[in-house]
Design an enzyme around this catalytic site. Structure first.
Site, PDB file in Angstrom:
ATOM      1  N   HIS A 175      52.857  40.522   0.238  1.00 54.65           N
ATOM      2  CA  HIS A 175      53.276  39.702   1.388  1.00 54.65           C
ATOM      3  C   HIS A 175      52.091  39.167   2.177  1.00 54.65           C
ATOM      4  CE1 HIS A 175      57.673  40.540   1.308  1.00 54.65           C
ATOM      5  NE2 HIS A 175      57.237  41.474   0.475  1.00 54.65           N
ATOM      6  N   ASP A 387      47.351  34.438   7.552  1.00 54.63           N
ATOM      7  CA  ASP A 387      48.700  34.987   7.474  1.00 54.63           C
ATOM      8  C   ASP A 387      49.227  34.744   6.064  1.00 54.63           C
ATOM      9  OD1 ASP A 387      51.031  36.154   8.453  1.00 54.63           O
ATOM     10  OD2 ASP A 387      51.144  34.854  10.202  1.00 54.63           O
TER      11      ASP A 387
HETATM   12  P1  ADQ Z   1      54.678  39.790   9.560  1.00 54.34           P
HETATM   13  O1  ADQ Z   1      53.218  39.963   9.749  1.00 54.34           O
HETATM   14  O2  ADQ Z   1      55.563  40.783  10.250  1.00 54.34           O
HETATM   15  O3  ADQ Z   1      55.072  39.784   8.017  1.00 54.34           O
HETATM   16  P2  ADQ Z   1      56.060  37.148  10.063  1.00 54.34           P
HETATM   17  O4  ADQ Z   1      56.202  36.515   8.742  1.00 54.34           O
HETATM   18  O5  ADQ Z   1      55.736  36.186  11.139  1.00 54.34           O
HETATM   19  O6  ADQ Z   1      54.972  38.282  10.112  1.00 54.34           O
HETATM   20  O7  ADQ Z   1      57.437  37.844  10.421  1.00 54.34           O
HETATM   21  C1  ADQ Z   1      57.705  38.377  11.689  1.00 54.34           C
HETATM   22  C2  ADQ Z   1      59.197  38.701  11.749  1.00 54.34           C
HETATM   23  O8  ADQ Z   1      59.463  39.482  12.914  1.00 54.34           O
HETATM   24  C3  ADQ Z   1      60.055  37.448  11.830  1.00 54.34           C
HETATM   25  O9  ADQ Z   1      61.067  37.515  10.869  1.00 54.34           O
HETATM   26  C4  ADQ Z   1      60.653  37.492  13.222  1.00 54.34           C
HETATM   27  O10 ADQ Z   1      61.992  37.051  13.317  1.00 54.34           O
HETATM   28  C5  ADQ Z   1      60.601  38.967  13.584  1.00 54.34           C
HETATM   29  N1  ADQ Z   1      60.409  39.034  15.027  1.00 54.34           N
HETATM   30  C6  ADQ Z   1      59.474  38.371  15.698  1.00 54.34           C
HETATM   31  N2  ADQ Z   1      59.598  38.607  17.016  1.00 54.34           N
HETATM   32  C7  ADQ Z   1      60.624  39.433  17.169  1.00 54.34           C
HETATM   33  C8  ADQ Z   1      61.213  40.053  18.293  1.00 54.34           C
HETATM   34  N3  ADQ Z   1      60.738  39.874  19.524  1.00 54.34           N
HETATM   35  N4  ADQ Z   1      62.248  40.851  18.098  1.00 54.34           N
HETATM   36  C9  ADQ Z   1      62.712  41.038  16.859  1.00 54.34           C
HETATM   37  N5  ADQ Z   1      62.177  40.490  15.751  1.00 54.34           N
HETATM   38  C10 ADQ Z   1      61.144  39.713  15.899  1.00 54.34           C
HETATM   39  C11 ADQ Z   1      54.385  39.939   6.778  1.00 54.34           C
HETATM   40  C12 ADQ Z   1      53.198  39.008   6.549  1.00 54.34           C
HETATM   41  C13 ADQ Z   1      53.624  37.564   6.750  1.00 54.34           C
HETATM   42  C14 ADQ Z   1      54.793  37.228   5.820  1.00 54.34           C
HETATM   43  C15 ADQ Z   1      55.881  38.267   5.944  1.00 54.34           C
HETATM   44  C16 ADQ Z   1      56.966  38.080   4.892  1.00 54.34           C
HETATM   45  O11 ADQ Z   1      52.114  39.341   7.427  1.00 54.34           O
HETATM   46  O12 ADQ Z   1      52.546  36.667   6.500  1.00 54.34           O
HETATM   47  O13 ADQ Z   1      55.332  35.974   6.170  1.00 54.34           O
HETATM   48  O14 ADQ Z   1      55.375  39.590   5.783  1.00 54.34           O
HETATM   49  O15 ADQ Z   1      56.416  38.050   3.621  1.00 54.34           O
END
Ligand code: ADQ
Length: 503
Positions: A175, A387
Site C-alpha cells: 500500500h 504517499d
Molecule cells: P493511509 O496512510 O491511512 O493509507 P489514505 O489513503 O489517505 O492514507 O487513507 C486514509 C483513510 O482514513 C481514508 O479512507 C479516510 O476516509 C480515513 N479517514 C480520514 N480521516 C478520517 C477521520 N477523521 N475519521 C475517520 N476516518 C478518516 C495507506 C497508504 C496510502 C494508501 C492507502 C490505501 O499510506 O497511500 O492510499 O493505504 O492503499
C-alpha cells in the site's frame, strides 16, 4: 493445514497487520467498533458477505486470546466474513511494529532515510512475527484458498508459508511506495526482503513507478533472477516458479461515497458546516497524523497565501482535520506539537473579529461529519511529501456532488498518476508554489471547476475499488470477485449497513 472450513474451498483469505476493527474496553467488557484507515476502507466492502476470512492483529497487546476471539465472532456476524486474531506481546509490538515496520520500513519506503533507526534487534522480531502470521494462516486456510497478504508489515510471510509447505497461490499488495534502488540499497536486510517477496506469485504495487523501482532493485541485487516485461506486468522467474509484478492503483467504493454524500444526514451536516463558516471558501485538509502527509509545509503555504494575498483574509478558511495515529511514538507526538504551534501562530497573526483562518480538528470524525466536510469544501488541499495512493483525494472527488470543488494534489501522491490532468499539482516542498495553487483554486471560475471535477469524477467512478480488486484477482488467480463464494444464507441487518463503509 487444519480441517477448518474444509467444505468451503477457494475462498479469499486476507491477511494484514491489523484487523478491520478497533477494540475498546467498556468497564470489564471488551467491545469492538469498525476501524478507519485506507486499507480498511478499501477492502471491507470487497469481503463483506462473501464468507472469506480476515486474519490480523487485534490492536491489543498481551490480550486474552479467548476474549478477543469471542468479540471477533460477534463482529463477524454483521460483516459477513470471519475475523481471526494473531496475538502479539508488547515486546513483539515494540520491536516488529513500532520498530521494524514504523522506524525502518515506513520512513525508508517514503524516501525519509534520515528518519530510520536500523536497530538489528528489530529484524529478528520482524522475522519471528511474520512467521507467527504464517502459522495462523495455516490454521485457517485450506487448499485452493487464495491468500492475499497486505502491506509492508508482512513482506516475509510468503517465505514462511513456503517453508511450511503451503502451495496455495499467494498474493501481496504493497500500500505504500516502493523506493528507488538508491534508497532501497540502504536497507541492511535488502537481500532477505527482496528474496522473500519473490515467494509470492503476484506482487502488486500502487503505481508503475513503484513497480519499476522494485524491478530495478531485483535486477541490481539479484541479477540471476531473469526479469522481463510482458504486457503491463513484469515476469520474474524464481527457482522454477513465475512471479509477476504489476501496478494496481487502489481506489474507493465511488457509488457508496456518492450515495452517502447525497443522503439527508450528510446534506444536513454539510449545510451546518458552511452555515457556521459563511461567505467564504473552505479549504480542506484531511490526514492521519503522519510526517509523510506534509501537514507543516501545508500550513506554511497557507500562511504564505494569506501574507501575499490579503484579499483572501476573511474570505477563506482552512479546515485541517488530523486523525490521531501512532501517538505513542514520540516522533508522532512531536509532529502534533509542531502542527499545533503553527496553527496557533497563524491564527494569532491573522484572526479578525468573527473570522479565524484555521479550524483545527484533532480527533476521529464520524463518517457523517467527514463526508459533510468533503461535500461542502470548495477546495481540497492534499500535499503529502510521499504517499502510496491517498484515498482522501478520491473520497473528496466522489463526495463533491455539486461538482464545484477544486483538488490540489501533491506530485508525490500515487493518486497523481490518475488525477494529474484535472487536479492542480503541487510540489509539497515548494511553499510559494503551493500558495499560488491555493490562490489559483480560490479564483478559479465556476465553469473551469465544473469541467475539471466532472472529468475527475468520471475517472474515479470508472476505476473504483471493485475494478481494483477485479484486476488484482484476475491477475492473481484468473478469477473474478463473483467467482468467490457468497454466503447466501447471510442477510446483513440494517445496523450493519449503517456501519456502511467501515466493516
Ligand atoms: P493511509 O496512510 O491511512 O493509507 P489514505 O489513503 O489517505 O492514507 O487513507 C486514509 C483513510 O482514513 C481514508 O479512507 C479516510 O476516509 C480515513 N479517514 C480520514 N480521516 C478520517 C477521520 N477523521 N475519521 C475517520 N476516518 C478518516 C495507506 C497508504 C496510502 C494508501 C492507502 C490505501 O499510506 O497511500 O492510499 O493505504 O492503499
Amino acid at each position: 493445514m487444519t480441517e477448518t472450513a474444509q467444505h468451503s474451498t477457494g475462498r479469499l483469505i486476507i491477511v494484514s497487520n491489523r484487523l478491520p476493527v478497533v477494540f475498546e474496553r467498556d468497564g470489564d467488557a471488551l467491545k469492538s467498533r469498525p476501524g478507519s484507515g485506507g486499507l480498511v476502507t478499501a477492502l471491507a466492502p470487497v469481503l463483506r458477505g462473501r464468507g472469506g476470512t480476515w486474519i490480523g492483529w487485534s490492536g491489543l497487546p498481551d490480550s486474552d486470546q479467548e476474549d478477543v476471539e469471542s468479540v471477533l465472532n460477534d463482529s463477524s456476524q454483521p460483516s459477513g466474513y470471519a475475523l481471526h486474531a494473531v496475538p502479539l506481546t508488547s515486546e513483539e509490538l515494540d520491536l516488529y511494529y513500532h520498530g521494524f515496520a514504523n522506524e525502518i520500513l515506513w520512513p525508508l519506503f517514503h524516501d525519509l532515510q534520515s528518519q530510520c533507526n536500523f536497530d538489528p534487534a528489530y529484524w529478528d522480531a520482524y522475522c519471528s512475527v511474520n512467521r507467527k502470521f504464517a502459522e495462523h494462516v495455516t490454521t485457517y486456510a485450506v487448499t485452493d484458498d487464495f491468500i492475499w497478504i497486505h502491506d509492508y508489515h508482512l513482506m516475509l510471510t510468503a517465505a514462511s508459508l513456503r517453508e511450511f509447505g503451503v502451495e496455495n497461490r499467494l498474493g501481496f499488495f504493497l500500500h505504500i511506495p516502493f523506493p528507488s534502488p538508491d534508497i532501497f540499497l540502504k536497507l541492511p536486510w535488502r537481500f532477505q526482503i527482496l528474496n522473500a517477496l519473490l515467494d509470492f506469485d503476484l506482487i502488486g504495487f500502487q503505481t508503475m513507478r513503484d513497480k519499476r523501482n522494485f524491478v530495478e532493485c531485483v535486477r541490481m541485487l539479484l541479477p540471476k533472477v531473469p526479469a522481463r516485461s510482458i504486457g503491463g506486468f513484469h515476469l520474474l522467474r524464481q527457482t522454477g516458479r513465475d512471479v509477476r509484478a504489476g501496478a494496481f492503483p487502489i481506489s474507493i467504493d465511488f457509488t457508496e461515497f456518492e450515495r452517502r454524500a447525497q443522503s439527508h444526514e450528510v446534506s444536513e451536516s454539510a449545510w451546518y458546516i458552511h452555515e457556521a463558516l459563511p461567505d467564504r471558501q473552505i479549504v480542506l485538509g484531511v490526514d492521519r497524523l503522519d510526517y509523510t502527509k506534509g501537514i507543516p509545509s501545508r500550513l506554511e503555504a497557507f500562511r504564505n497565501t494569506l501574507r501575499r494575498h490579503p484579499d483572501m483574509i476573511q474570505n477563506i478558511t482552512l479546515v485541517q482535520i488530523v486523525v490521531p495515529s501512532r501517538t505513542d511514538i514520540p516522533k508522532y507526538n512531536d509532529l502534533k506539537v509542531e502542527i499545533e504551534r503553527l496553527v496557533s501562530e497563524i491564527n494569532g497573526e491573522f484572526t479578525r473579529s468573527g473570522w479565524v483562518p484555521i479550524h483545527y480538528i484533532f480527533r476521529h470524525l464520524t463518517r457523517r461529519e467527514l463526508l459533510g466536510y468533503y461535500r461542502t469544501a470548495e477546495i481540497a488541499l492534499i500535499t503529502p511529501i510521499k504517499d502510496g495512493m491517498n484515498l482522501v483525494a478520491k473520497e473528496y472527488i466522489a463526495c463533491n456532488i455539486e461538482r464545484n470543488g477544486v483538488l490540489i494534489l501533491s506530485e508525490f501522491a500515487g493518486a497523481v498518476s490518475q488525477l494529474h490532468r484535472d487536479a492542480l499539482l503541487v510540489n509539497p516542498y515548494d511553499i510559494d508554489g503551493m500558495s499560488d495553487a491555493v490562490y489559483q483554486a480560490f479564483t478559479m471560475s465556476y465553469e473551469e471547476r465544473r469541467l475539471r471535477m466532472r472529468r475527475l469524477r468520471a475517472g474515479v467512478k470508472r476505476h473504483d475499488i471493485y475494478r481494483w480488486v477485479e484486476s488484482y484477482l484476475e491477475a492473481a488467480v484468473s478469477r473474478h470477485l463473483y467467482d468467490f463464494p457468497v454466503t447466501s444464507e447471510y442477510i446483513p441487518p440494517v445496523e450493519a449497513q449503517e456501519i456502511g463503509l467501515s466493516i
